[in-house]
Design a protein around this motif. Structure first.
Motif, short mmCIF file in Angstrom:
data_model
loop_
_atom_site.label_atom_id
_atom_site.label_comp_id
_atom_site.label_asym_id
_atom_site.label_seq_id
_atom_site.Cartn_x
_atom_site.Cartn_y
_atom_site.Cartn_z
N ILE A 284 0.85 -1.19 0.00
CA ILE A 284 0.00 0.00 0.00
C ILE A 284 0.88 1.24 0.00
O ILE A 284 1.93 1.27 0.65
N THR A 285 0.47 2.27 -0.75
CA THR A 285 1.19 3.53 -0.77
C THR A 285 0.36 4.62 -0.10
O THR A 285 -0.85 4.50 0.04
N THR A 286 1.04 5.69 0.28
CA THR A 286 0.36 6.85 0.85
C THR A 286 -0.08 7.76 -0.29
O THR A 286 0.22 7.50 -1.45
N ALA A 287 -0.75 8.85 0.05
CA ALA A 287 -1.26 9.78 -0.96
C ALA A 287 -0.14 10.35 -1.82
O ALA A 287 -0.34 10.67 -2.98
N ASP A 288 1.08 10.49 -1.27
CA ASP A 288 2.19 11.04 -2.05
C ASP A 288 2.95 9.97 -2.85
O ASP A 288 3.96 10.24 -3.45
N GLY A 289 2.44 8.73 -2.81
CA GLY A 289 3.02 7.66 -3.62
C GLY A 289 4.14 6.89 -2.95
O GLY A 289 4.71 6.00 -3.55
N THR A 290 4.44 7.21 -1.71
CA THR A 290 5.48 6.46 -1.00
C THR A 290 4.87 5.28 -0.29
O THR A 290 3.66 5.24 -0.04
N LYS A 291 5.71 4.32 0.08
CA LYS A 291 5.23 3.14 0.79
C LYS A 291 4.66 3.57 2.14
O LYS A 291 5.23 4.37 2.84
N SER A 292 3.53 3.00 2.49
CA SER A 292 2.86 3.36 3.74
C SER A 292 3.69 2.96 4.95
O SER A 292 4.17 1.84 5.05
N LYS A 293 3.85 3.91 5.87
CA LYS A 293 4.53 3.62 7.13
C LYS A 293 3.56 3.81 8.29
O LYS A 293 3.92 3.63 9.43
N ILE A 294 2.35 4.20 7.98
CA ILE A 294 1.37 4.50 9.01
C ILE A 294 0.83 3.25 9.66
O ILE A 294 0.74 3.13 10.86
N LYS A 295 0.47 2.28 8.86
CA LYS A 295 -0.14 1.07 9.37
C LYS A 295 0.56 -0.13 8.76
O LYS A 295 0.65 -0.24 7.54
N ASN A 296 1.05 -1.01 9.58
CA ASN A 296 1.68 -2.22 9.08
C ASN A 296 0.58 -3.26 8.87
O ASN A 296 0.00 -3.77 9.83
N ILE A 297 0.26 -3.55 7.63
CA ILE A 297 -0.83 -4.46 7.30
C ILE A 297 -0.23 -5.82 6.98
O ILE A 297 0.65 -5.93 6.12
N SER A 298 -0.72 -6.82 7.65
CA SER A 298 -0.20 -8.17 7.43
C SER A 298 -0.70 -8.74 6.11
O SER A 298 -1.71 -8.31 5.56
N THR A 299 0.02 -9.72 5.61
CA THR A 299 -0.39 -10.41 4.39
C THR A 299 -1.76 -11.04 4.57
O THR A 299 -2.60 -11.02 3.66
N GLU A 300 -2.03 -11.58 5.76
CA GLU A 300 -3.34 -12.19 6.03
C GLU A 300 -4.45 -11.16 5.93
O GLU A 300 -5.52 -11.43 5.38
N ASP A 301 -4.21 -9.92 6.45
CA ASP A 301 -5.21 -8.86 6.35
C ASP A 301 -5.45 -8.46 4.90
O ASP A 301 -6.58 -8.21 4.49
N ILE A 302 -4.37 -8.42 4.11
CA ILE A 302 -4.51 -8.07 2.69
C ILE A 302 -5.32 -9.12 1.97
O ILE A 302 -6.22 -8.81 1.18
N ILE A 303 -5.05 -10.38 2.24
CA ILE A 303 -5.79 -11.47 1.60
C ILE A 303 -7.26 -11.43 2.01
O ILE A 303 -8.15 -11.55 1.16
N GLU A 304 -7.51 -11.21 3.31
CA GLU A 304 -8.90 -11.13 3.78
C GLU A 304 -9.60 -9.92 3.17
O GLU A 304 -10.74 -10.03 2.70
N ALA A 305 -8.92 -8.76 3.16
CA ALA A 305 -9.52 -7.56 2.58
C ALA A 305 -9.82 -7.76 1.10
O ALA A 305 -10.87 -7.34 0.61
N ASN A 306 -8.94 -8.44 0.39
CA ASN A 306 -9.13 -8.71 -1.04
C ASN A 306 -10.37 -9.58 -1.26
O ASN A 306 -11.17 -9.31 -2.15
N ALA A 307 -10.53 -10.60 -0.44
CA ALA A 307 -11.70 -11.49 -0.58
C ALA A 307 -12.99 -10.73 -0.27
O ALA A 307 -13.98 -10.86 -1.00
N ILE A 308 -12.97 -9.93 0.79
CA ILE A 308 -14.16 -9.16 1.16
C ILE A 308 -14.47 -8.13 0.08
O ILE A 308 -15.63 -7.96 -0.32
N TYR A 309 -13.43 -7.45 -0.41
CA TYR A 309 -13.62 -6.46 -1.47
C TYR A 309 -14.24 -7.10 -2.72
O TYR A 309 -15.17 -6.57 -3.30
N SER A 310 -13.71 -8.25 -3.11
CA SER A 310 -14.20 -8.94 -4.32
C SER A 310 -15.68 -9.27 -4.20
O SER A 310 -16.46 -9.07 -5.14
N THR A 311 -16.10 -9.74 -3.02
CA THR A 311 -17.51 -10.05 -2.80
C THR A 311 -18.34 -8.77 -2.80
O THR A 311 -19.42 -8.70 -3.41
N GLY A 312 -17.83 -7.74 -2.13
CA GLY A 312 -18.52 -6.45 -2.10
C GLY A 312 -18.68 -5.86 -3.50
O GLY A 312 -19.72 -5.29 -3.84
#
Length: 172
Positions: free
Chosen positions: A109-137
Motif C-alpha cells: 500500500i502507498t500513501t497519498a504522495d506515492g510512497t510506501k505506507s509507514k502509518i499502518k503495518n498491514i499483514s499479508t493475512e489482512d490483505i488477503i482477507e480484505a481482497n476477498a471481502i472487497y471482491s464479494t462487495g
C-alpha cells in the motif's frame, strides 16, 4: 569445368524457430530462393497478485488484470504489476518454450504522495482477507445491491483496502 557449390539460407529471430533451406548453385550462375519466416515459440506466464485486480503490462503493453494467464513469445520479458493505491512492481521473467513461468507477488500500500505506507503495518493475512471481502462487495455493487455492497466494502476498507475505500465513496 564449372562446379556446384552448396549454400544454406536461414532466417532467425529470438524466441522463434529458425527456417532454412539448402540449395546448390552452379559457379557463375545466380539463383533466387525464398525461405519462410521464423515461427514464434510460445511459453506461458501465470501472474497473481495480492490484492488481485492489478493491471499487468508485459513489455510495456497492457495485457489484462490479475489473476492472469497468457502466452508470450519465448524469451526475457519485462513485467509491471500496478494497482491504484499500491506501489507498482517491475520485474523481468524468462519464459521458455512450452513451459509456464509463475509469478505471485504481494503489492504494498502507498500513501497519498506515492510512497510506501509507514502509518499502518498491514499483514499479508489482512490483505488477503480484505481482497476477498472487497471482491464479494464488488460483486454486490455490480448487481446494484448497494446495502450488501456497502457493508462488505466498509469491512475491506477498515482492513486498509484502498479499492474498497474508493468504491465505498461511490456508494454514498
Amino acid at each position: 569445368m564449372s562446379s556446384l557449390s552448396q549454400h544454406k539460407l536461414e532466417a532467425k529471430k529470438a524466441g522463434h524457430q529458425s527456417q532454412s533451406i539448402l540449395f546448390r548453385v552452379q559457379d557463375g550462375e545466380t539463383s533466387s530462393h525464398t525461405v519462410g519466416a521464423p515461427v514464434p515459440l510460445f511459453g506461458t506466464i501465470a501472474i497473481e497478485s495480492t490484492p488481485s485486480d492489478a493491471t499487468v503490462k508485459i513489455d510495456g503493453k497492457e495485457v489484462g488484470i490479475t489473476p492472469l494467464i497468457t502466452q508470450v513469445v519465448s524469451g526475457n520479458h519485462s513485467i509491471e504489476i500496478s494497482l491504484n493505491g499500491y506501489q507498482a512492481l517491475s520485474l523481468s521473467a524468462q519464459v521458455e518454450h512450452n513451459k509456464t513461468t509463475s509469478i505471485n507477488r504481494s503489492l504494498n500500500i502507498t500513501t497519498a504522495d506515492g510512497t510506501k505506507s509507514k502509518i499502518k503495518n498491514i499483514s499479508t493475512e489482512d490483505i488477503i482477507e480484505a481482497n476477498a471481502i472487497y471482491s464479494t462487495g464488488k460483486l454486490y455493487y455490480n448487481e446494484k445491491e448497494y446495502s450488501s455492497a456497502t457493508e462488505l466494502l466498509e469491512q475491506a476498507a477498515e482492513l486498509g483496502d484502498p479499492r474498497a475505500q474508493n468504491l465505498l465513496g461511490t456508494c454514498y
